[in-house]
Design a protein around this motif. Structure first.
Motif, PDB file in Angstrom:
ATOM      1  N   GLN A 138       0.829  -1.214   0.000  1.00 45.72           N
ATOM      2  CA  GLN A 138       0.000   0.000   0.000  1.00 45.72           C
ATOM      3  C   GLN A 138       0.862   1.263   0.000  1.00 45.72           C
ATOM      4  OE1 GLN A 138      -3.023  -0.098  -0.761  1.00 45.72           O
ATOM      5  NE2 GLN A 138      -3.185  -2.326  -0.557  1.00 45.72           N
ATOM      6  N   ILE A 139       2.037   1.165   0.595  1.00 49.54           N
ATOM      7  CA  ILE A 139       2.964   2.319   0.592  1.00 49.54           C
ATOM      8  C   ILE A 139       3.493   2.511  -0.838  1.00 49.54           C
ATOM      9  CG2 ILE A 139       5.053   3.328   1.625  1.00 49.54           C
ATOM     10  CD1 ILE A 139       2.694   2.670   3.624  1.00 49.54           C
ATOM     11  N   GLU A 140       3.860   1.397  -1.462  1.00 50.08           N
ATOM     12  CA  GLU A 140       4.317   1.498  -2.867  1.00 50.08           C
ATOM     13  C   GLU A 140       3.191   2.060  -3.742  1.00 50.08           C
ATOM     14  OE1 GLU A 140       5.537  -2.489  -3.659  1.00 50.08           O
ATOM     15  OE2 GLU A 140       7.441  -2.226  -2.597  1.00 50.08           O
ATOM     16  N   GLY A 141       1.986   1.590  -3.497  1.00 52.96           N
ATOM     17  CA  GLY A 141       0.828   2.092  -4.246  1.00 52.96           C
ATOM     18  C   GLY A 141       0.611   3.581  -3.988  1.00 52.96           C
ATOM     19  N   ALA A 142       0.807   3.989  -2.758  1.00 51.19           N
ATOM     20  CA  ALA A 142       0.621   5.410  -2.418  1.00 51.19           C
ATOM     21  C   ALA A 142       1.614   6.274  -3.191  1.00 51.19           C
ATOM     22  CB  ALA A 142       0.777   5.623  -0.913  1.00 51.19           C
ATOM     23  N   LYS A 143       2.834   5.775  -3.320  1.00 47.35           N
ATOM     24  CA  LYS A 143       3.852   6.532  -4.075  1.00 47.35           C
ATOM     25  C   LYS A 143       3.364   6.795  -5.507  1.00 47.35           C
ATOM     26  CE  LYS A 143       7.778   8.373  -5.161  1.00 47.35           C
ATOM     27  NZ  LYS A 143       8.110   9.706  -4.673  1.00 47.35           N
ATOM     28  N   GLU A 144       2.719   5.797  -6.087  1.00 46.92           N
ATOM     29  CA  GLU A 144       2.232   5.909  -7.469  1.00 46.92           C
ATOM     30  C   GLU A 144       1.107   6.938  -7.615  1.00 46.92           C
ATOM     31  OE1 GLU A 144       3.531   4.109 -10.133  1.00 46.92           O
ATOM     32  OE2 GLU A 144       5.043   3.679  -8.610  1.00 46.92           O
ATOM     33  N   THR A 145       0.463   7.304  -6.523  1.00 49.68           N
ATOM     34  CA  THR A 145      -0.647   8.260  -6.618  1.00 49.68           C
ATOM     35  C   THR A 145      -0.169   9.702  -6.715  1.00 49.68           C
ATOM     36  OG1 THR A 145      -0.850   8.637  -4.221  1.00 49.68           O
ATOM     37  CG2 THR A 145      -2.097   6.763  -5.157  1.00 49.68           C
ATOM     38  N   GLY A 146       1.123   9.925  -6.364  1.00 50.55           N
ATOM     39  CA  GLY A 146       1.635  11.299  -6.393  1.00 50.55           C
ATOM     40  C   GLY A 146       1.430  12.050  -5.085  1.00 50.55           C
ATOM     41  N   THR A 147       0.936  11.365  -4.049  1.00 52.87           N
ATOM     42  CA  THR A 147       0.694  12.059  -2.774  1.00 52.87           C
ATOM     43  C   THR A 147       2.002  12.530  -2.141  1.00 52.87           C
ATOM     44  OG1 THR A 147      -0.465  11.935  -0.647  1.00 52.87           O
ATOM     45  CG2 THR A 147       0.748   9.967  -1.312  1.00 52.87           C
ATOM     46  N   ASP A 148       1.893  13.593  -1.342  1.00 52.11           N
ATOM     47  CA  ASP A 148       3.065  14.094  -0.623  1.00 52.11           C
ATOM     48  C   ASP A 148       3.391  13.204   0.569  1.00 52.11           C
ATOM     49  OD1 ASP A 148       3.357  16.660  -2.086  1.00 52.11           O
ATOM     50  OD2 ASP A 148       1.388  17.089  -1.210  1.00 52.11           O
ATOM     51  N   ARG A 149       2.312  12.785   1.233  1.00 57.63           N
ATOM     52  CA  ARG A 149       2.510  12.034   2.481  1.00 57.63           C
ATOM     53  C   ARG A 149       1.545  10.865   2.567  1.00 57.63           C
ATOM     54  NH1 ARG A 149       3.394  16.325   7.493  1.00 57.63           N
ATOM     55  NH2 ARG A 149       4.939  17.638   6.448  1.00 57.63           N
ATOM     56  N   ILE A 150       1.832   9.978   3.522  1.00 55.92           N
ATOM     57  CA  ILE A 150       0.874   8.960   3.932  1.00 55.92           C
ATOM     58  C   ILE A 150       0.524   9.219   5.396  1.00 55.92           C
ATOM     59  CG2 ILE A 150       1.559   7.107   2.349  1.00 55.92           C
ATOM     60  CD1 ILE A 150       3.234   6.055   4.886  1.00 55.92           C
ATOM     61  N   GLU A 151      -0.664   8.770   5.804  1.00 51.46           N
ATOM     62  CA  GLU A 151      -0.965   8.716   7.235  1.00 51.46           C
ATOM     63  C   GLU A 151      -1.153   7.247   7.595  1.00 51.46           C
ATOM     64  OE1 GLU A 151      -3.914  11.324   9.074  1.00 51.46           O
ATOM     65  OE2 GLU A 151      -4.395   9.746  10.533  1.00 51.46           O
ATOM     66  N   LEU A 152      -0.295   6.738   8.471  1.00 52.39           N
ATOM     67  CA  LEU A 152      -0.410   5.344   8.908  1.00 52.39           C
ATOM     68  C   LEU A 152      -1.577   5.215   9.882  1.00 52.39           C
ATOM     69  CD1 LEU A 152       3.395   4.607   9.506  1.00 52.39           C
ATOM     70  CD2 LEU A 152       1.968   3.687   7.646  1.00 52.39           C
ATOM     71  N   TYR A 153      -2.452   4.269   9.578  1.00 51.74           N
ATOM     72  CA  TYR A 153      -3.652   4.014  10.411  1.00 51.74           C
ATOM     73  C   TYR A 153      -3.215   3.181  11.618  1.00 51.74           C
ATOM     74  CZ  TYR A 153      -8.207   1.810  11.486  1.00 51.74           C
ATOM     75  OH  TYR A 153      -9.334   1.334  12.102  1.00 51.74           O
ATOM     76  N   THR A 154      -3.212   3.786  12.793  1.00 57.38           N
ATOM     77  CA  THR A 154      -2.542   3.193  13.952  1.00 57.38           C
ATOM     78  C   THR A 154      -3.458   2.418  14.902  1.00 57.38           C
ATOM     79  OG1 THR A 154      -2.660   5.413  14.934  1.00 57.38           O
ATOM     80  CG2 THR A 154      -0.555   4.746  13.993  1.00 57.38           C
ATOM     81  N   GLU A 155      -4.703   2.189  14.501  1.00 56.29           N
ATOM     82  CA  GLU A 155      -5.621   1.500  15.416  1.00 56.29           C
ATOM     83  C   GLU A 155      -5.072   0.123  15.837  1.00 56.29           C
ATOM     84  OE1 GLU A 155      -7.758  -1.316  14.987  1.00 56.29           O
ATOM     85  OE2 GLU A 155      -8.875  -0.998  16.849  1.00 56.29           O
ATOM     86  N   ALA A 156      -4.554  -0.646  14.892  1.00 56.84           N
ATOM     87  CA  ALA A 156      -4.078  -2.000  15.223  1.00 56.84           C
ATOM     88  C   ALA A 156      -2.891  -1.933  16.175  1.00 56.84           C
ATOM     89  CB  ALA A 156      -3.688  -2.743  13.943  1.00 56.84           C
ATOM     90  N   PHE A 157      -1.984  -0.995  15.917  1.00 55.96           N
ATOM     91  CA  PHE A 157      -0.847  -0.824  16.836  1.00 55.96           C
ATOM     92  C   PHE A 157      -1.353  -0.490  18.244  1.00 55.96           C
ATOM     93  CE2 PHE A 157       1.326   2.585  19.109  1.00 55.96           C
ATOM     94  CZ  PHE A 157       2.395   1.861  19.615  1.00 55.96           C
ATOM     95  N   ALA A 158      -2.248   0.499  18.328  1.00 48.76           N
ATOM     96  CA  ALA A 158      -2.720   0.955  19.647  1.00 48.76           C
ATOM     97  C   ALA A 158      -3.381  -0.189  20.412  1.00 48.76           C
ATOM     98  CB  ALA A 158      -3.694   2.122  19.467  1.00 48.76           C
ATOM     99  N   HIS A 159      -4.162  -0.978  19.708  1.00 46.87           N
ATOM    100  CA  HIS A 159      -4.856  -2.086  20.362  1.00 46.87           C
ATOM    101  C   HIS A 159      -3.851  -3.129  20.861  1.00 46.87           C
ATOM    102  CE1 HIS A 159      -7.940  -4.874  21.395  1.00 46.87           C
ATOM    103  NE2 HIS A 159      -7.466  -5.774  20.562  1.00 46.87           N
TER     104      HIS A 159
END
Ligand SMILES: CC(=O)[C@@H](O)[C@H](O)COP(=O)(O)O
Ligand SMILES: NCC(=O)COP(=O)(O)O
Length: 237
Positions: A138-159
């Motif tokens: 998904q990070i590689e895919g995000a790069k292909e979109t041209g976005t400046d940044r990603i936001e990592l969805y941290t719910e699983a980590f927090a739990h």
């Protein structure tokens, strides 16, 4: 440096519960900035159950730090963001009836849509971020979109962290490393708290921004909002 962006959705929830203007959302945004917050985040939802579209406009002239608007880029949302021109728009693939955000984008499947939206926001001088699960593809895919940044969805980590499973940080660290290599900025959010933020920050290379709302507002009921903002800032140093 990791910036703290305070999500003020919950202040609007409290206000809306009585139908008046207490607490005042704009005043709260001014105060958290005065107390040291480096950004204000809102996530208006189509049903406007907490932050209303009008709030987003009212906040524009009062957020002098980073203004981050999150949401699913449906037409109404997109038009509003293009008019307000916040510092950053964070694209989140929320279902209309979602209680809260519960998944990141499939950046591969939705590549064409994301490319189109991101181009439009960037052409209007708005930094973009894409909400993603901690998955290298998904990070590689995000790069292909041209976005400046990603936001990592941290719910699983927090739990998992709350259950004592510190290994749960590993996919997040790996995704952040890859994002850094690819030249994508790294933000993070969802269920981050005073308990888990320091550990998260220490293990995520190049963490630029965290947006925190639910826990931060809950903690401030006991500890006071000025104190809580300061506590986060110390943990993010
Ligand atoms: C994208 C994200 O994780 C947050 O914006 C979170 O969804 C807050 O939204 P609610 O306040 O509606 O739960
Ligand atoms: N992007 C995450 C956010 O704004 C706040 O999420 P939460 O702290 O309310 O879970």
């Amino acid at each position: 440096m990791t910036k703290l962006s305070v999500n003020i959705n919950k202040i609007a929830t409290l206000r809306n519960s009585r139908g008046g203007d207490m607490p005042n959302v704009v005043q709260f945004a001014k105060d958290v900035q005065k107390f040291g917050a480096e950004g204000v985040t809102i996530h208006p939802r189509p049903d406007e159950r907490h932050i209303r579209y009008q709030d987003a406009y009212d906040l524009k002239s009062e957020v002098y730090t980073e203004y981050n608007i999150e949401g699913n880029p449906i037409e109404k949302f997109t038009n509003m963001v293009l008019e307000i021109k916040p510092t950053q728009v964070t694209l989140v693939p929320d279902a209309v009836d979602a209680i809260t955000s519960n998944a990141g984008w499939d950046t591969i499947k939705h590549k064409d849509f994301l490319v189109e939206m991101i181009q439009e926001f960037k052409q209007n001088g708005i930094r973009t971020s894409v909400f993603v699960d901690p998955d290298l593809k998904q990070i590689e895919g995000a790069k292909e979109t041209g976005t400046d940044r990603i936001e990592l969805y941290t719910e699983a980590f927090a739990h998992q962290y709350s259950l004592g499973n510190h290994e749960a940080i590993k996919p997040y660290a790996a995704c952040a490393e890859l994002a850094n290599e690819l030249g994508l900025g790294v933000n993070a959010g969802h269920d981050l708290s005073l308990d888990n933020i320091q550990f998260f920050k220490q293990h995520i290379p190049g963490l630029l921004e965290v947006s925190i709302g639910h826990a931060l507002i809950s903690e401030s009921l006991y500890l006071g909002i000025e104190n809580v903002v300061q506590m986060y800032l110390r943990k993010l140093k």
